[in-house]
Every structure is written in structure tokens, then in C-alpha cells.
Scaffold this motif. Structure first.
Motif, PDB file in Angstrom:
ATOM      1  N   GLU A  16       0.827  -1.201   0.000  1.00 58.50           N
ATOM      2  CA  GLU A  16       0.000   0.000   0.000  1.00 58.50           C
ATOM      3  C   GLU A  16       0.867   1.258   0.000  1.00 58.50           C
ATOM      4  OE1 GLU A  16      -3.254   2.344   2.777  1.00 58.50           O
ATOM      5  OE2 GLU A  16      -2.581   0.351   3.372  1.00 58.50           O
ATOM      6  N   GLU A  17       1.904   1.271   0.823  1.00 60.68           N
ATOM      7  CA  GLU A  17       2.783   2.441   0.875  1.00 60.68           C
ATOM      8  C   GLU A  17       3.533   2.626  -0.438  1.00 60.68           C
ATOM      9  OE1 GLU A  17       2.441   4.640   3.028  1.00 60.68           O
ATOM     10  OE2 GLU A  17       1.347   3.516   4.541  1.00 60.68           O
ATOM     11  N   CYS A  18       3.938   1.534  -1.075  1.00 57.83           N
ATOM     12  CA  CYS A  18       4.594   1.633  -2.384  1.00 57.83           C
ATOM     13  C   CYS A  18       3.645   2.249  -3.413  1.00 57.83           C
ATOM     14  CB  CYS A  18       5.070   0.264  -2.855  1.00 57.83           C
ATOM     15  SG  CYS A  18       6.499  -0.364  -1.949  1.00 57.83           S
ATOM     16  N   ALA A  19       2.375   1.867  -3.342  1.00 54.15           N
ATOM     17  CA  ALA A  19       1.383   2.440  -4.250  1.00 54.15           C
ATOM     18  C   ALA A  19       1.233   3.942  -4.018  1.00 54.15           C
ATOM     19  CB  ALA A  19       0.040   1.745  -4.068  1.00 54.15           C
ATOM     20  N   GLU A  20       1.347   4.382  -2.780  1.00 49.74           N
ATOM     21  CA  GLU A  20       1.240   5.812  -2.487  1.00 49.74           C
ATOM     22  C   GLU A  20       2.446   6.575  -3.025  1.00 49.74           C
ATOM     23  OE1 GLU A  20       0.236   6.216   1.662  1.00 49.74           O
ATOM     24  OE2 GLU A  20      -1.633   5.124   1.374  1.00 49.74           O
ATOM     25  N   GLY A  41      -5.521  21.743  -2.244  1.00 54.42           N
ATOM     26  CA  GLY A  41      -6.113  20.928  -1.196  1.00 54.42           C
ATOM     27  C   GLY A  41      -5.106  20.233  -0.292  1.00 54.42           C
ATOM     28  N   LYS A  42      -3.832  20.437  -0.546  1.00 53.80           N
ATOM     29  CA  LYS A  42      -2.784  19.813   0.273  1.00 53.80           C
ATOM     30  C   LYS A  42      -2.096  20.881   1.115  1.00 53.80           C
ATOM     31  CE  LYS A  42      -3.064  15.730  -1.742  1.00 53.80           C
ATOM     32  NZ  LYS A  42      -2.992  14.418  -1.184  1.00 53.80           N
ATOM     33  N   ASP A  43      -1.349  20.439   2.124  1.00 60.81           N
ATOM     34  CA  ASP A  43      -0.663  21.397   2.978  1.00 60.81           C
ATOM     35  C   ASP A  43       0.855  21.260   2.921  1.00 60.81           C
ATOM     36  OD1 ASP A  43      -0.512  18.990   4.268  1.00 60.81           O
ATOM     37  OD2 ASP A  43      -1.105  19.760   6.236  1.00 60.81           O
ATOM     38  N   LYS A  44       1.345  20.397   2.010  1.00 63.80           N
ATOM     39  CA  LYS A  44       2.793  20.274   1.852  1.00 63.80           C
ATOM     40  C   LYS A  44       3.140  20.046   0.383  1.00 63.80           C
ATOM     41  CE  LYS A  44       2.650  15.566   3.691  1.00 63.80           C
ATOM     42  NZ  LYS A  44       3.159  14.702   4.730  1.00 63.80           N
ATOM     43  N   SER A  45       4.383  20.339   0.056  1.00 59.94           N
ATOM     44  CA  SER A  45       4.831  20.238  -1.334  1.00 59.94           C
ATOM     45  C   SER A  45       4.831  18.781  -1.799  1.00 59.94           C
ATOM     46  CB  SER A  45       6.237  20.821  -1.491  1.00 59.94           C
ATOM     47  OG  SER A  45       7.196  19.981  -0.886  1.00 59.94           O
ATOM     48  N   ARG A  46       4.900  18.603  -3.099  1.00 63.10           N
ATOM     49  CA  ARG A  46       4.972  17.253  -3.658  1.00 63.10           C
ATOM     50  C   ARG A  46       6.225  16.533  -3.140  1.00 63.10           C
ATOM     51  NH1 ARG A  46       1.048  17.758  -7.501  1.00 63.10           N
ATOM     52  NH2 ARG A  46       0.952  19.578  -8.797  1.00 63.10           N
ATOM     53  N   TRP A  47       7.323  17.287  -3.025  1.00 67.12           N
ATOM     54  CA  TRP A  47       8.557  16.704  -2.513  1.00 67.12           C
ATOM     55  C   TRP A  47       8.365  16.211  -1.072  1.00 67.12           C
ATOM     56  CZ3 TRP A  47      12.732  14.774  -4.558  1.00 67.12           C
ATOM     57  CH2 TRP A  47      13.800  14.457  -3.733  1.00 67.12           C
ATOM     58  N   ASP A  48       7.732  17.038  -0.250  1.00 66.23           N
ATOM     59  CA  ASP A  48       7.478  16.650   1.138  1.00 66.23           C
ATOM     60  C   ASP A  48       6.535  15.448   1.214  1.00 66.23           C
ATOM     61  OD1 ASP A  48       9.176  18.606   2.104  1.00 66.23           O
ATOM     62  OD2 ASP A  48       7.557  20.064   2.406  1.00 66.23           O
ATOM     63  N   GLU A  49       5.560  15.392   0.297  1.00 64.43           N
ATOM     64  CA  GLU A  49       4.665  14.231   0.246  1.00 64.43           C
ATOM     65  C   GLU A  49       5.459  12.975  -0.105  1.00 64.43           C
ATOM     66  OE1 GLU A  49       1.542  14.975  -2.559  1.00 64.43           O
ATOM     67  OE2 GLU A  49       0.310  15.993  -1.071  1.00 64.43           O
ATOM     68  N   LEU A  50       6.340  13.097  -1.106  1.00 61.81           N
ATOM     69  CA  LEU A  50       7.147  11.950  -1.508  1.00 61.81           C
ATOM     70  C   LEU A  50       8.046  11.494  -0.353  1.00 61.81           C
ATOM     71  CD1 LEU A  50       8.089   9.930  -3.633  1.00 61.81           C
ATOM     72  CD2 LEU A  50       9.740  11.649  -4.411  1.00 61.81           C
ATOM     73  N   TYR A  51       8.669  12.441   0.298  1.00 62.13           N
ATOM     74  CA  TYR A  51       9.541  12.110   1.432  1.00 62.13           C
ATOM     75  C   TYR A  51       8.754  11.371   2.517  1.00 62.13           C
ATOM     76  CZ  TYR A  51      12.856  12.592   5.243  1.00 62.13           C
ATOM     77  OH  TYR A  51      13.704  12.324   6.275  1.00 62.13           O
ATOM     78  N   SER A  52       7.590  11.878   2.837  1.00 66.63           N
ATOM     79  CA  SER A  52       6.760  11.262   3.870  1.00 66.63           C
ATOM     80  C   SER A  52       6.356   9.841   3.483  1.00 66.63           C
ATOM     81  CB  SER A  52       5.521  12.130   4.098  1.00 66.63           C
ATOM     82  OG  SER A  52       4.663  11.527   5.030  1.00 66.63           O
ATOM     83  N   GLU A  53       5.957   9.666   2.242  1.00 69.57           N
ATOM     84  CA  GLU A  53       5.555   8.330   1.782  1.00 69.57           C
ATOM     85  C   GLU A  53       6.738   7.375   1.769  1.00 69.57           C
ATOM     86  OE1 GLU A  53       2.589   7.458   1.748  1.00 69.57           O
ATOM     87  OE2 GLU A  53       1.534   9.353   1.548  1.00 69.57           O
ATOM     88  N   MET A  54       7.921   7.867   1.410  1.00 66.70           N
ATOM     89  CA  MET A  54       9.107   7.006   1.428  1.00 66.70           C
ATOM     90  C   MET A  54       9.446   6.571   2.854  1.00 66.70           C
ATOM     91  SD  MET A  54      10.073   6.253  -1.586  1.00 66.70           S
ATOM     92  CE  MET A  54      11.590   5.457  -1.082  1.00 66.70           C
ATOM     93  N   MET A  55       9.271   7.465   3.818  1.00 64.78           N
ATOM     94  CA  MET A  55       9.518   7.090   5.210  1.00 64.78           C
ATOM     95  C   MET A  55       8.528   6.005   5.645  1.00 64.78           C
ATOM     96  SD  MET A  55      12.181   8.689   6.179  1.00 64.78           S
ATOM     97  CE  MET A  55      12.733   8.467   4.489  1.00 64.78           C
ATOM     98  N   ASP A  56       7.281   6.112   5.155  1.00 63.74           N
ATOM     99  CA  ASP A  56       6.284   5.085   5.452  1.00 63.74           C
ATOM    100  C   ASP A  56       6.684   3.745   4.833  1.00 63.74           C
ATOM    101  OD1 ASP A  56       4.908   7.089   6.732  1.00 63.74           O
ATOM    102  OD2 ASP A  56       3.338   7.258   5.208  1.00 63.74           O
ATOM    103  N   VAL A  57       7.247   3.776   3.608  1.00 62.64           N
ATOM    104  CA  VAL A  57       7.729   2.554   2.960  1.00 62.64           C
ATOM    105  C   VAL A  57       8.815   1.914   3.820  1.00 62.64           C
ATOM    106  CG1 VAL A  57       9.061   1.664   0.996  1.00 62.64           C
ATOM    107  CG2 VAL A  57       7.109   3.159   0.590  1.00 62.64           C
ATOM    108  N   PHE A  58       9.779   2.709   4.246  1.00 59.64           N
ATOM    109  CA  PHE A  58      10.866   2.170   5.061  1.00 59.64           C
ATOM    110  C   PHE A  58      10.346   1.592   6.378  1.00 59.64           C
ATOM    111  CE2 PHE A  58      13.627   5.423   2.760  1.00 59.64           C
ATOM    112  CZ  PHE A  58      14.029   4.495   1.805  1.00 59.64           C
TER     113      PHE A  58
END
Length: 82
Positions: A16-20, A41-58
Motif C-alpha cells: 500500500e505504501e509503495c502504491a502511495e 487541497g494539500k498542505d505540503k509540497s509534492r517533494w514533502d509528500e514523496l519524502y513522507s511516503e518514502m519514510m512510510d515505505v521504510f
């Protein structure tokens, strides 16, 4: 990731996290955006979203590793092929 990050099967949570991560990356291409932009509709940059999702993957990867290690801590079965 939230309060349910430790719930459910770690392998499914990892998928699921990889899909995100895929979603964040493909949306930047689909909408011709920039990494530094904050999508509507978001409160953070695309880069910050990617970083957050990558941390979830790890995080989920480490959960899966722990589960695998716990299952494989048992002694190896005897080799009956000899």
C-alpha cells in the motif's frame, strides 16, 4: 501514516505504501507540476509528500523484516536428502 501504522499484514502495508509513492510520482507528471509546488487541497509540497511516503515505505519494510526474522529464528530442519 497515522495511528494504524502497526496494524495488519506488514507485506500488504508495504504494498500500500509503495502504491502511495507511485501515486505521488505519477501525479507530478500527470498534472505537469513541480516538486516544490503545493497541490490544491494539500498542505505540503509534492517533494514533502514523496519524502513522507518514502519514510512510510521504510517503516513497513522494517516491520516486514522483523516478522520474517521472527518466523525464521527457528532452527533449520534436518537435511534428509543425504
Amino acid at each position: 501514516m497515522g495511528k494504524f501504522k502497526d496494524e495488519g499484514d506488514p507485506a500488504l502495508a508495504l504494498a500500500e505504501e509503495c502504491a502511495e509513492v507511485i501515486q505521488v510520482i505519477t501525479k507530478i507528471n500527470r498534472f505537469k507540476g513541480q516538486w516544490h509546488e503545493i497541490p490544491p487541497g494539500k498542505d505540503k509540497s509534492r517533494w514533502d509528500e514523496l519524502y513522507s511516503e518514502m519514510m512510510d515505505v521504510f517503516y513497513q519494510w522494517h516491520r516486514l523484516l522483523e516478522e520474517y526474522d521472527n518466523v525464521h529464528d527457528e532452527p533449520e530442519p534436518p537435511d534428509y536428502t543425504q
